[in-house]
Design a protein around this motif. Structure first.
Motif, PDB file in Angstrom:
ATOM      1  N   ALA A 171      25.869 -21.981  23.414  1.00  0.00           N
ATOM      2  CA  ALA A 171      25.021 -21.626  22.268  1.00  0.00           C
ATOM      3  C   ALA A 171      25.314 -22.480  21.038  1.00  0.00           C
ATOM      4  O   ALA A 171      24.586 -22.401  20.046  1.00  0.00           O
ATOM      5  N   GLY A 172      26.385 -23.286  21.082  1.00  0.00           N
ATOM      6  CA  GLY A 172      26.692 -24.181  19.986  1.00  0.00           C
ATOM      7  C   GLY A 172      27.914 -23.806  19.165  1.00  0.00           C
ATOM      8  O   GLY A 172      28.226 -24.476  18.185  1.00  0.00           O
ATOM      9  N   PHE A 173      28.621 -22.742  19.564  1.00  0.00           N
ATOM     10  CA  PHE A 173      29.807 -22.330  18.813  1.00  0.00           C
ATOM     11  C   PHE A 173      31.011 -23.164  19.219  1.00  0.00           C
ATOM     12  O   PHE A 173      31.054 -23.748  20.312  1.00  0.00           O
ATOM     13  N   GLN A 174      31.991 -23.198  18.350  1.00  0.00           N
ATOM     14  CA  GLN A 174      33.233 -23.898  18.652  1.00  0.00           C
ATOM     15  C   GLN A 174      34.417 -22.946  18.435  1.00  0.00           C
ATOM     16  O   GLN A 174      34.288 -21.913  17.772  1.00  0.00           O
ATOM     17  N   GLY A 175      35.562 -23.312  19.025  1.00  0.00           N
ATOM     18  CA  GLY A 175      36.764 -22.485  18.879  1.00  0.00           C
ATOM     19  C   GLY A 175      36.622 -21.115  19.493  1.00  0.00           C
ATOM     20  O   GLY A 175      37.273 -20.153  19.050  1.00  0.00           O
TER      21      GLY A 175
END
Length: 257
Positions: A171-175
């Motif tokens: 979905a484009g999230f990081q960490g």
């Protein structure tokens, strides 16, 4: 329709155990409480000084939340479609809502859209095979030999930490990371029965629809099965996922069309 007062006395108290850890991961000046229910997250976030927008699909829940928390902004909405502009919130908290949405991937993309770059997301869901506090009702229904087909769980294929982390990254999230939270839910067994049955959620509305003698038979099995947990409480387990939207990106709604 769910009895909001009974829900607040029952399920909301069960879910309140995760509010502190949830807001430790996602609390900022402009907070979206998605799937707010009767407002346990909203109340805690307001106390921390956040400007809270609370959304839920259930108008009765929203009425109760609005009455209790007049300083929150209340909107009726449901994932995966939220009535907000791109990048509108600094943080998003969802306490046991992602496990109810029909399409996990779409819901996460929508949450990504309304979160500002650098903003944080935190979501909880139940570890279903360690939910003694509610599974005891299903077991009691089965023991009473009442025909029962539990509602489908669309989230089942996405509910492992590894799979959910993958979906957050897609979905484009990081960490992205997932923590495990465990606690004991101590409650009066008779009151717990009353509140869960009166709340009439999708899993246990079948109980209230039975003839009185059948209801009493289910209740007797419930009390027998719940008795071992009366002193120390029901063991409960939940997952807490958290992630950040990259501070370098700014992506509009068209990406998800």
């Amino acid at each position: 329709m769910t009895n909001a007062e009974a829900y607040d006395r029952g399920f909301a108290q069960l879910s309140s155990h995760t509010v502190g850890p949830l807001l430790d991961r996602a609390c900022a000046p402009r907070l979206l409480d998605v799937g707010c229910g009767t407002g346990v997250v909203t109340a805690a976030a307001l106390a921390l000084g956040a400007q809270v927008t609370a959304v839920d699909v259930n108008p009765v829940m929203l009425e109760l939340t609005a009455r209790r928390h007049p300083y929150a902004t209340i909107r009726q909405a449901a994932l995966p479609d939220l009535p907000f502009e791109d990048e509108e919130f600094d943080a998003i908290a969802g306490n046991f809502i992602i496990n109810h949405v029909p399409d996990t991937a779409r819901a996460l993309k929508e949450l990504h859209r309304v979160l500002r770059p650098g903003g944080t997301l935190a979501l909880t869901w139940w570890k279903s095979d360690e939910m003694t506090a509610t599974n005891v009702f299903s077991d009691a229904i089965a023991a009473a030999e009442v025909p029962y087909q539990p509602p489908a769980r669309p989230f089942t294929g996405d509910d492992t930490p590894q799979r959910f982390t993958e979906l957050l990254e897609e979905a484009g999230f990081q960490g992205a990371a997932v923590e495990t939270l465990r606690w004991r839910h101590r409650v009066d067994l008779a009151a717990w029965w009353t509140d869960i049955v009166q709340a009439s959620g999708p899993r246990f509305a079948v109980i209230a629809r039975q003839p009185p003698e059948t209801v009493e038979r289910i209740r007797a099995h419930y009390l027998r099965l719940a008795a071992p947990y009366e002193r120390e409480g029901f063991p409960v387990c939940a997952y807490l996922a958290h992630a950040t939207r990259s501070p370098r990106e700014s992506v509009g709604r068209e990406q998800y069309a």
